[in-house]
Scaffold this active site. Structure first.
Site, PDB file in Angstrom:
ATOM      1  N   GLU A  41      51.164  45.413  41.902  1.00  0.00           N
ATOM      2  CA  GLU A  41      49.806  45.971  41.852  1.00  0.00           C
ATOM      3  C   GLU A  41      48.846  45.092  42.642  1.00  0.00           C
ATOM      4  O   GLU A  41      49.092  43.884  42.819  1.00  0.00           O
ATOM      5  CB  GLU A  41      49.328  45.976  40.399  1.00  0.00           C
ATOM      6  CG  GLU A  41      49.237  47.345  39.769  1.00  0.00           C
ATOM      7  CD  GLU A  41      48.054  48.194  40.248  1.00  0.00           C
ATOM      8  OE1 GLU A  41      47.585  48.033  41.395  1.00  0.00           O
ATOM      9  OE2 GLU A  41      47.606  49.040  39.470  1.00  0.00           O
ATOM     10  N   ASP A  42      47.755  45.673  43.077  1.00  0.00           N
ATOM     11  CA  ASP A  42      46.712  44.884  43.738  1.00  0.00           C
ATOM     12  C   ASP A  42      45.909  44.063  42.737  1.00  0.00           C
ATOM     13  O   ASP A  42      45.670  42.884  42.942  1.00  0.00           O
ATOM     14  CB  ASP A  42      45.788  45.799  44.565  1.00  0.00           C
ATOM     15  CG  ASP A  42      45.252  47.008  43.797  1.00  0.00           C
ATOM     16  OD1 ASP A  42      45.563  47.163  42.602  1.00  0.00           O
ATOM     17  OD2 ASP A  42      44.523  47.804  44.412  1.00  0.00           O
ATOM     18  N   LYS A  54      41.578  40.187  36.732  1.00  0.00           N
ATOM     19  CA  LYS A  54      40.232  39.952  36.184  1.00  0.00           C
ATOM     20  C   LYS A  54      40.351  39.941  34.665  1.00  0.00           C
ATOM     21  O   LYS A  54      40.108  40.956  34.013  1.00  0.00           O
ATOM     22  CB  LYS A  54      39.298  41.102  36.609  1.00  0.00           C
ATOM     23  CG  LYS A  54      38.876  41.077  38.064  1.00  0.00           C
ATOM     24  CD  LYS A  54      37.628  41.925  38.281  1.00  0.00           C
ATOM     25  CE  LYS A  54      37.951  43.201  38.994  1.00  0.00           C
ATOM     26  NZ  LYS A  54      36.777  43.993  39.409  1.00  0.00           N
ATOM     27  N   ARG A  95      40.088  48.223  53.056  1.00  0.00           N
ATOM     28  CA  ARG A  95      41.457  47.874  52.679  1.00  0.00           C
ATOM     29  C   ARG A  95      42.109  46.969  53.714  1.00  0.00           C
ATOM     30  O   ARG A  95      42.995  46.184  53.413  1.00  0.00           O
ATOM     31  CB  ARG A  95      42.323  49.139  52.570  1.00  0.00           C
ATOM     32  CG  ARG A  95      42.004  50.037  51.397  1.00  0.00           C
ATOM     33  CD  ARG A  95      43.097  51.071  51.248  1.00  0.00           C
ATOM     34  NE  ARG A  95      42.693  52.189  50.409  1.00  0.00           N
ATOM     35  CZ  ARG A  95      42.762  52.209  49.085  1.00  0.00           C
ATOM     36  NH1 ARG A  95      43.202  51.147  48.441  1.00  0.00           N
ATOM     37  NH2 ARG A  95      42.386  53.267  48.401  1.00  0.00           N
ATOM     38  N   LYS A 129      47.194  52.959  46.619  1.00  0.00           N
ATOM     39  CA  LYS A 129      47.412  52.426  47.951  1.00  0.00           C
ATOM     40  C   LYS A 129      47.228  50.919  47.958  1.00  0.00           C
ATOM     41  O   LYS A 129      47.695  50.228  48.860  1.00  0.00           O
ATOM     42  CB  LYS A 129      46.405  53.050  48.928  1.00  0.00           C
ATOM     43  CG  LYS A 129      46.429  54.548  48.953  1.00  0.00           C
ATOM     44  CD  LYS A 129      45.226  55.090  49.784  1.00  0.00           C
ATOM     45  CE  LYS A 129      45.165  56.599  49.687  1.00  0.00           C
ATOM     46  NZ  LYS A 129      43.881  57.151  50.101  1.00  0.00           N
ATOM     47  N   GLY A 130      46.508  50.445  46.948  1.00  0.00           N
ATOM     48  CA  GLY A 130      46.077  49.042  46.920  1.00  0.00           C
ATOM     49  C   GLY A 130      47.198  48.016  47.003  1.00  0.00           C
ATOM     50  O   GLY A 130      47.019  46.955  47.577  1.00  0.00           O
ATOM     51  N   PHE A 164      33.381  42.924  41.902  1.00  0.00           N
ATOM     52  CA  PHE A 164      34.132  43.969  42.590  1.00  0.00           C
ATOM     53  C   PHE A 164      34.599  43.448  43.946  1.00  0.00           C
ATOM     54  O   PHE A 164      33.794  43.052  44.784  1.00  0.00           O
ATOM     55  CB  PHE A 164      33.307  45.244  42.750  1.00  0.00           C
ATOM     56  CG  PHE A 164      34.171  46.426  43.042  1.00  0.00           C
ATOM     57  CD1 PHE A 164      34.843  47.083  42.017  1.00  0.00           C
ATOM     58  CD2 PHE A 164      34.370  46.852  44.347  1.00  0.00           C
ATOM     59  CE1 PHE A 164      35.684  48.156  42.290  1.00  0.00           C
ATOM     60  CE2 PHE A 164      35.215  47.926  44.626  1.00  0.00           C
ATOM     61  CZ  PHE A 164      35.866  48.577  43.593  1.00  0.00           C
ATOM     62  N   VAL A 165      35.921  43.443  44.157  1.00  0.00           N
ATOM     63  CA  VAL A 165      36.481  42.849  45.375  1.00  0.00           C
ATOM     64  C   VAL A 165      37.167  43.889  46.261  1.00  0.00           C
ATOM     65  O   VAL A 165      37.616  44.934  45.784  1.00  0.00           O
ATOM     66  CB  VAL A 165      37.479  41.717  45.037  1.00  0.00           C
ATOM     67  CG1 VAL A 165      36.757  40.510  44.455  1.00  0.00           C
ATOM     68  CG2 VAL A 165      38.566  42.193  44.080  1.00  0.00           C
ATOM     69  N   ASP A 175      42.606  45.118  36.019  1.00  0.00           N
ATOM     70  CA  ASP A 175      41.204  45.093  35.629  1.00  0.00           C
ATOM     71  C   ASP A 175      41.145  45.371  34.120  1.00  0.00           C
ATOM     72  O   ASP A 175      41.356  44.464  33.324  1.00  0.00           O
ATOM     73  CB  ASP A 175      40.494  46.158  36.489  1.00  0.00           C
ATOM     74  CG  ASP A 175      38.997  46.168  36.350  1.00  0.00           C
ATOM     75  OD1 ASP A 175      38.424  45.110  36.070  1.00  0.00           O
ATOM     76  OD2 ASP A 175      38.384  47.241  36.523  1.00  0.00           O
ATOM     77  N   ASP A 197      40.051  48.622  48.005  1.00  0.00           N
ATOM     78  CA  ASP A 197      38.992  49.362  48.694  1.00  0.00           C
ATOM     79  C   ASP A 197      37.709  49.463  47.879  1.00  0.00           C
ATOM     80  O   ASP A 197      37.703  49.315  46.658  1.00  0.00           O
ATOM     81  CB  ASP A 197      39.452  50.793  48.972  1.00  0.00           C
ATOM     82  CG  ASP A 197      39.483  51.640  47.698  1.00  0.00           C
ATOM     83  OD1 ASP A 197      40.174  51.227  46.749  1.00  0.00           O
ATOM     84  OD2 ASP A 197      38.790  52.673  47.647  1.00  0.00           O
TER      85      ASP A 197
HETATM   86  P1  IMP Z   1      42.669  49.142  35.509  1.00  0.00           P
HETATM   87  O1  IMP Z   1      43.446  50.324  35.042  1.00  0.00           O
HETATM   88  O2  IMP Z   1      41.260  49.142  34.967  1.00  0.00           O
HETATM   89  O3  IMP Z   1      43.356  47.818  35.266  1.00  0.00           O
HETATM   90  O4  IMP Z   1      42.412  49.354  37.034  1.00  0.00           O
HETATM   91  C1  IMP Z   1      43.266  48.994  37.986  1.00  0.00           C
HETATM   92  C2  IMP Z   1      42.926  49.655  39.310  1.00  0.00           C
HETATM   93  O5  IMP Z   1      41.517  49.764  39.515  1.00  0.00           O
HETATM   94  C3  IMP Z   1      43.419  48.776  40.419  1.00  0.00           C
HETATM   95  O6  IMP Z   1      44.738  49.066  40.746  1.00  0.00           O
HETATM   96  C4  IMP Z   1      42.440  49.095  41.544  1.00  0.00           C
HETATM   97  O7  IMP Z   1      42.898  50.208  42.263  1.00  0.00           O
HETATM   98  C5  IMP Z   1      41.152  49.433  40.829  1.00  0.00           C
HETATM   99  N1  IMP Z   1      40.238  48.262  40.794  1.00  0.00           N
HETATM  100  C6  IMP Z   1      39.921  47.495  39.728  1.00  0.00           C
HETATM  101  N2  IMP Z   1      39.078  46.505  40.055  1.00  0.00           N
HETATM  102  C7  IMP Z   1      38.865  46.627  41.389  1.00  0.00           C
HETATM  103  C8  IMP Z   1      38.095  45.859  42.340  1.00  0.00           C
HETATM  104  O8  IMP Z   1      37.432  44.850  42.057  1.00  0.00           O
HETATM  105  N3  IMP Z   1      38.140  46.310  43.631  1.00  0.00           N
HETATM  106  C9  IMP Z   1      38.857  47.408  44.022  1.00  0.00           C
HETATM  107  N4  IMP Z   1      39.594  48.123  43.169  1.00  0.00           N
HETATM  108  C10 IMP Z   1      39.601  47.754  41.858  1.00  0.00           C
HETATM  109 MG    MG Z   2      45.557  50.006  42.277  1.00  0.00          MG
END
Ligand code: IMP
Ligand code: MG
Length: 174
Positions: free
Chosen positions: A97-98, A129, A163, A41-42, A150-151, A101, A157
């Site tokens: 994407e939002d 990040k 959100r 949803k992000g 964490f944002v 990470d 969210d």
């Molecule tokens: P990744 O697979 O570890 O890159 O994670 C990506 C997903 O984790 C993002 O699309 C977010 O939904 C969630 N996520 C990662 N960091 C944060 C954060 O700081 N706040 C909220 N959601 C996060």
């Molecule tokens: Mg996401």
């Protein structure tokens, strides 16, 4: 446990950066059409604002992948919760994407969607990040690089809350 939110990026900063990215994408794809794939949803707030700033023809589709539970730690497992409605064949796809990470979600999605024969596939994220990356993923458009905190807000969210904030804030646990 309760939490407070400290502003990291104001509404004005986020909006003006999204406008810049929209202009850049319109320039890079001049004369073409693009297909935005929103990761729910992000990515939804970001995609809507971005689409409004793109001046070439745009279509969109939505998918939902999850690598997080309700905690702030990645599970490392990517699950497709909702797949796209439309095929990607011969489309110029931009995944929206939002936040990137660990990079696990996007490296999985790029591979999965890349197998569907798009004309091209790029990644656009509002936040990155880089310190947290565990997989190699090439991001083409980034709104802001942020520290390892964490944002929430602008679609992001914490436990499904925050959100709707019109800015990006850091969650501080008291
Ligand atoms: P990744 O697979 O570890 O890159 O994670 C990506 C997903 O984790 C993002 O699309 C977010 O939904 C969630 N996520 C990662 N960091 C944060 C954060 O700081 N706040 C909220 N959601 C996060
Ligand atoms: Mg996401």
């Amino acid at each position: 446990m309760s939490e407070t939110i400290r502003v990291l990026l104001t509404e004005e900063q986020v909006d003006s950066r999204i406008k810049e990215i929209g202009e850049q994408i319109s320039k890079d794809y001049a004369g073409k059409e693009i297909h935005l794939v929103c990761v729910l949803k992000g990515g939804s707030f970001f995609m809507c604002e971005l689409a409004k700033r793109i001046t070439i023809p745009v279509s969109f589709d939505f998918m939902s992948a999850s690598s997080y539970g309700s905690s702030t730690k990645s599970s490392g497992i990517v699950k497709i919760v909702k797949d796209l409605d439309e095929p990607l064949k011969d489309k110029n796809v931009i995944i929206v994407e939002d936040i990137v990470d660990s990079g696990r979600t996007l490296s999985y999605l790029v591979k999965m969607l890349g197998d569907r024969d798009p004309a091209s596939i790029k990644i656009c994220t509002l936040l990155d990040k880089p310190d947290r990356r565990v997989t190699d993923v090439k991001v083409d458009y980034t709104g802001f690089e942020i520290p390892d905190e964490f944002v929430v807000g602008y679609g992001l969210d914490y436990d499904q809350k925050y959100r709707n904030l019109p800015y990006i804030g850091v969650v501080e646990f008291n």
